[in-house]
Design a protein around this motif. Structure first.
Motif, PDB file in Angstrom:
ATOM      1  N   ALA A  78       0.902  -1.019   0.087  1.00  0.00           N
ATOM      2  CA  ALA A  78       0.194  -0.037  -0.122  1.00  0.00           C
ATOM      3  C   ALA A  78       0.964   1.198  -0.067  1.00  0.00           C
ATOM      4  CB  ALA A  78      -1.019   0.033   1.175  1.00  0.00           C
ATOM      5  N   GLN A  79       0.338   2.276  -0.647  1.00  0.00           N
ATOM      6  CA  GLN A  79       1.184   3.663  -0.879  1.00  0.00           C
ATOM      7  C   GLN A  79      -0.035   4.899  -0.600  1.00  0.00           C
ATOM      8  OE1 GLN A  79       4.164   4.213  -0.902  1.00  0.00           O
ATOM      9  NE2 GLN A  79       4.896   2.261  -1.074  1.00  0.00           N
ATOM     10  N   SER A  85      -5.676  11.056   1.747  1.00  0.00           N
ATOM     11  CA  SER A  85      -6.841  10.568   1.513  1.00  0.00           C
ATOM     12  C   SER A  85      -7.454   9.277   1.011  1.00  0.00           C
ATOM     13  CB  SER A  85      -7.758  11.659   0.806  1.00  0.00           C
ATOM     14  OG  SER A  85      -7.511  11.523  -0.571  1.00  0.00           O
ATOM     15  N   CYS A  86      -6.497   8.504   0.098  1.00  0.00           N
ATOM     16  CA  CYS A  86      -6.751   7.484  -0.428  1.00  0.00           C
ATOM     17  C   CYS A  86      -5.419   6.470  -0.563  1.00  0.00           C
ATOM     18  CB  CYS A  86      -7.182   7.566  -1.701  1.00  0.00           C
ATOM     19  SG  CYS A  86      -7.555   6.014  -2.576  1.00  0.00           S
ATOM     20  N   LEU A  87      -5.450   5.325  -0.421  1.00  0.00           N
ATOM     21  CA  LEU A  87      -4.117   4.466  -0.548  1.00  0.00           C
ATOM     22  C   LEU A  87      -4.321   3.533  -1.988  1.00  0.00           C
ATOM     23  CD1 LEU A  87      -4.637   4.243   2.903  1.00  0.00           C
ATOM     24  CD2 LEU A  87      -2.601   3.460   2.624  1.00  0.00           C
ATOM     25  N   ALA A  88      -3.470   3.241  -2.439  1.00  0.00           N
ATOM     26  CA  ALA A  88      -3.417   2.355  -3.670  1.00  0.00           C
ATOM     27  C   ALA A  88      -2.619   1.007  -3.224  1.00  0.00           C
ATOM     28  CB  ALA A  88      -2.443   2.879  -4.767  1.00  0.00           C
ATOM     29  N   PHE A  89      -2.991   0.028  -3.589  1.00  0.00           N
ATOM     30  CA  PHE A  89      -2.331  -1.214  -3.038  1.00  0.00           C
ATOM     31  C   PHE A  89      -2.539  -2.378  -3.918  1.00  0.00           C
ATOM     32  CE2 PHE A  89      -6.839  -1.355  -1.442  1.00  0.00           C
ATOM     33  CZ  PHE A  89      -6.933  -2.642  -1.456  1.00  0.00           C
ATOM     34  N   ARG A 103     -10.233   3.982   0.229  1.00  0.00           N
ATOM     35  CA  ARG A 103     -10.576   5.278   0.555  1.00  0.00           C
ATOM     36  C   ARG A 103     -10.513   5.333   2.138  1.00  0.00           C
ATOM     37  NH1 ARG A 103     -15.762   7.646  -2.301  1.00  0.00           N
ATOM     38  NH2 ARG A 103     -16.991   6.184  -0.606  1.00  0.00           N
ATOM     39  N   SER A 104      -9.674   6.534   2.729  1.00  0.00           N
ATOM     40  CA  SER A 104      -9.559   6.513   4.043  1.00  0.00           C
ATOM     41  C   SER A 104     -10.427   6.793   4.947  1.00  0.00           C
ATOM     42  CB  SER A 104      -8.301   7.466   4.349  1.00  0.00           C
ATOM     43  OG  SER A 104      -7.141   7.190   3.633  1.00  0.00           O
ATOM     44  N   GLN A 123       2.231   3.316  -7.227  1.00  0.00           N
ATOM     45  CA  GLN A 123       2.802   4.707  -6.419  1.00  0.00           C
ATOM     46  C   GLN A 123       2.360   5.891  -7.194  1.00  0.00           C
ATOM     47  OE1 GLN A 123       4.477   6.401  -4.308  1.00  0.00           O
ATOM     48  NE2 GLN A 123       6.144   4.864  -4.046  1.00  0.00           N
ATOM     49  N   TRP A 124       1.852   6.865  -6.238  1.00  0.00           N
ATOM     50  CA  TRP A 124       1.263   8.120  -6.722  1.00  0.00           C
ATOM     51  C   TRP A 124       2.023   8.998  -7.432  1.00  0.00           C
ATOM     52  CZ3 TRP A 124      -4.354   8.655  -5.707  1.00  0.00           C
ATOM     53  CH2 TRP A 124      -4.845   7.619  -5.087  1.00  0.00           C
ATOM     54  N   SER A 125       1.570   9.859  -8.126  1.00  0.00           N
ATOM     55  CA  SER A 125       2.210  11.025  -8.739  1.00  0.00           C
ATOM     56  C   SER A 125       1.942  11.994  -7.593  1.00  0.00           C
ATOM     57  CB  SER A 125       1.519  11.528  -9.934  1.00  0.00           C
ATOM     58  OG  SER A 125       0.303  11.887  -9.784  1.00  0.00           O
ATOM     59  N   PRO A 126       3.274  13.164  -7.584  1.00  0.00           N
ATOM     60  CA  PRO A 126       3.118  14.244  -6.593  1.00  0.00           C
ATOM     61  C   PRO A 126       1.629  15.104  -6.686  1.00  0.00           C
ATOM     62  CG  PRO A 126       5.139  14.246  -7.871  1.00  0.00           C
ATOM     63  CD  PRO A 126       4.159  13.174  -8.717  1.00  0.00           C
ATOM     64  N   ASP A 127       0.872  15.142  -7.653  1.00  0.00           N
ATOM     65  CA  ASP A 127      -0.298  15.813  -7.695  1.00  0.00           C
ATOM     66  C   ASP A 127      -1.584  14.935  -7.252  1.00  0.00           C
ATOM     67  OD1 ASP A 127      -0.641  14.410  -9.822  1.00  0.00           O
ATOM     68  OD2 ASP A 127      -0.452  16.397 -11.238  1.00  0.00           O
ATOM     69  N   GLY A 128      -1.171  13.597  -7.268  1.00  0.00           N
ATOM     70  CA  GLY A 128      -2.347  12.768  -6.891  1.00  0.00           C
ATOM     71  C   GLY A 128      -3.150  12.442  -8.004  1.00  0.00           C
TER      72      GLY A 128
END
Length: 589
Positions: A78-79, A85-89, A103-104, A123-128
């Protein structure tokens, strides 16, 4: 390279707080792969606390765990999104690995990617707005980018390969990724505009990069000769970087807080706590080696009166012989050695040897009466990564072992101790390991990923015909170190109820856990007649650590922030490590 490291805040040096390492907590049911929230208040990690491998959250201030995801399948890697507000896993709950979102605020989960191949390491981009990940069958993978709100993923790489994990640069114009296309692990900067990647590390196994948002540095896991350390290196090519912690640990998966001042990682702790001998006829279990020796692997002499075993001594592996009737053990003069096994006549042992000046492990034998050692594989360049169990053939003429070939691939080999010739028994793109001879010497039993999708099964290779048959699996049940007994029983360790236990599968298909052996069983090795089984119990946990104020003057990486970019020294690590091999935990499915 200069354009790829733009967008950083001016380098800052902490003048007040001091650098320190702090263990936050540990989890015996943990799988590692933790990630700290951008504000540093909590972290998420995978754990089997509730049976399945799900996401759990740990609140640092209150020392409290709470469960995130639920249900079957593995939820891992998870990241956090930049705003938390959210995690990708990664999850296998849909049948195979894909990228999911959590979703948190309400715990709602949804599937983001839907390919028919495995997809992982989001992995998220800096702007989400974007999520990068790796996908495809092993060896034919691409790095992809997909909109965080859903959509069609687009490949970033021009050609497929052995892609690993990525981290975005702060300006979002490039990824910093690891791959195994060099034959080891290397990290490269991969522009998102289609330009060619630039390799920035050339270590042994470099993997899981994490780019700081506040300084032009990348942290990653580096394995020189086995155990991993957290390594930090500048992105502009000045200096070779250095380790954050220089001790005999196994530290992985670095992750920065948003301010770039703290670095989070997990540590794998795995040590022997004793050796026991089980009598299969009576069910009696006897404790023969204590926890103070940190034993690893044992083998009974053919007459059942002695035990040869590997143990920890000042951070290295040594081999001892113990008389089971009593008395202190005898340290064999083998130097650093591992995985000892008796010859069928009891006159010698085979083992893995490593000379201080030659870090590669070698196959060796030791004559117990004459006190002479012989190294058999020195100078055979194609052999590498041989760390693992060995086994003498019943007639004592051959020793079977595994050798790495490519990243996450290994073949079975046999050494003929009459001629010194080494032959490959398998040669294919799978990970074959833990081989042992059948009692009649006609075949070899082993574990392998040849089931596909990194599921493991047990197999039997017929030496005469080369035919391979399936004995158990392949599936997502965790089984390890198979041994075939003279009565046809298949012995192994198996994860049941969250713990690794001794397991038997009889020829009639009936199976049972030998509960008398207890939990945390590793490396069961039977006597030649199958009446006795020696095994090691282990203590295993995952620790979660935080390196605080990493740019303070007393930090081991302080000068990498930009004050002294001319420093290029990279001292050799002072700890003892194992062989260069893929940094995959082969007990993790």
């Amino acid at each position: 390279m200069e354009e790829h490291v733009s967008g950083y805040l001016p380098p800052m040096r902490s003048r007040g707080p001091e650098f320190r390492l702090r263990r936050l907590t540990h989890d015996p049911a943990g799988a590692g792969d933790g990630a700290i929230s951008p504000d540093g208040a909590r972290f998420v990690a995978s754990s089997r606390r509730a049976g399945s491998l799900n996401l759990w959250f740990y609140e640092i201030a209150t020392d409290q765990w709470h469960q995130g995801t639920r249900g079957a399948g593995d939820d891992i890697e998870a990241q956090w999104s930049p705003d938390s507000s959210c995690l990708a896993f990664t999850s296998s709950r849909g049948g195979h690995k894909a990228v999911w979102l959590y979703r948190s605020r309400d715990g709602r989960i949804s599937q983001l990617t839907h390919a028919d191949h495995e997809e992982e390491y989001p992995q998220w981009s800096p702007d989400g707005t974007q999520i990068a990940f790796a996908g495809g069958p092993w060896g034919q993978r691409h790095f992809y980018v997909v909109p965080a709100k859903g959509g069609r993923p687009r490949p970033v790489t021009a050609t497929p390969g052995r892609a690993g994990a990525c981290s975005y640069l702060p300006d979002g114009r490039a990824l910093v990724c690891h791959s195994y296309d060099t034959g080891a692990g290397a990290i490269s900067v991969l522009p998102l505009n289609g330009s060619a990647p630039t390799q920035i590390t050339d270590g042994a196994w470099d993997y899981k990069p994490a780019v700081s948002r506040a300084h032009p540095v990348v942290a990653f896991s580096r394995s020189f000769e086995g155990r991993s350390v957290i390594w930090v290196q500048r992105l502009d090519g000045t200096g070779t970087g250095r380790a954050l912690v220089t001790e005999a640990a196994d530290d992985r998966w670095p992750n920065w807080t948003a301010d770039g001042q703290n670095l989070f990682f997990h540590r794998l702790v795995d040590r022997g706590v004793g050796v026991w001998v089980l009598d299969r006829r009576t069910g009696a279990v006897r404790h023969v080696v204590g926890a103070e020796e940190q034993p690893r692997y044992g083998s009974l002499s053919p007459d059942g009166t002695k035990l040869v075993y590997a143990a920890e001594d000042s951070g290295r592996s040594v081999v001892k012989v113990r008389d089971l009737s009593g008395g202190p053990p005898r340290l064999l003069p083998l130097g650093e050695a591992a995985f000892p096994t008796w010859s069928p006549d009891g006159r010698s042992i085979a083992y893995l040897a490593r000379h201080p000046a030659r870090p590669r492990w070698e196959i060796a034998t030791y004559d117990l009466a004459g006190g002479e050692s012989r190294v058999w594989t020195r100078g055979i360049a194609w052999l590498k990564g041989m760390h693992g169990p060995l086994d003498f053939s019943p007639d004592g003429t051959r020793i079977v072992f595994k050798s790495d070939t490519e990243p996450f691939e290994a073949d079975l080999c046999a050494l003929d101790v009459r001629t010194g010739e080494v032959l490959k028994l398998t040669e294919d793109p799978w990970w074959d390991e833990a081989p042992s001879w059948t009692p009649d010497g006609s075949g070899v039993v082993f574990m392998s990923t040849r089931g596909g999708d990194w599921t493991w099964g047990f197999y039997r290779l017929d030496i005469g015909t080369g035919e391979i048959t399936t004995l158990a699996g392949p599936d997502y049940v965790e089984r390890n170190n198979p041994r075939l007994l003279p009565d046809g029983t298949l012995l192994c360790s198996l994860v049941a109820s969250g713990a690794e236990e001794l397991h038997e599968q009889r020829p009639d298909g009936l199976a049972r856990v030998l509960s008398g052996a207890g939990p945390s069983v590793r490396y069961p090795v039977p006597s030649r007649d199958g009446s006795l089984v020696v095994f090691t119990r282990t203590f295993r946990t995952v620790e979660y650590w935080l390196a605080e104020n990493v740019w303070a003057p007393d930090s081991p990486i302080a000068d990498l922030a930009g004050d002294r970019p001319d420093r290029t020294d990279s001292p050799q690590p002072p700890w003892s490590m194992g062989p260069v091999r893929s940094p995959v935990d082969t007990r993790r499915r």
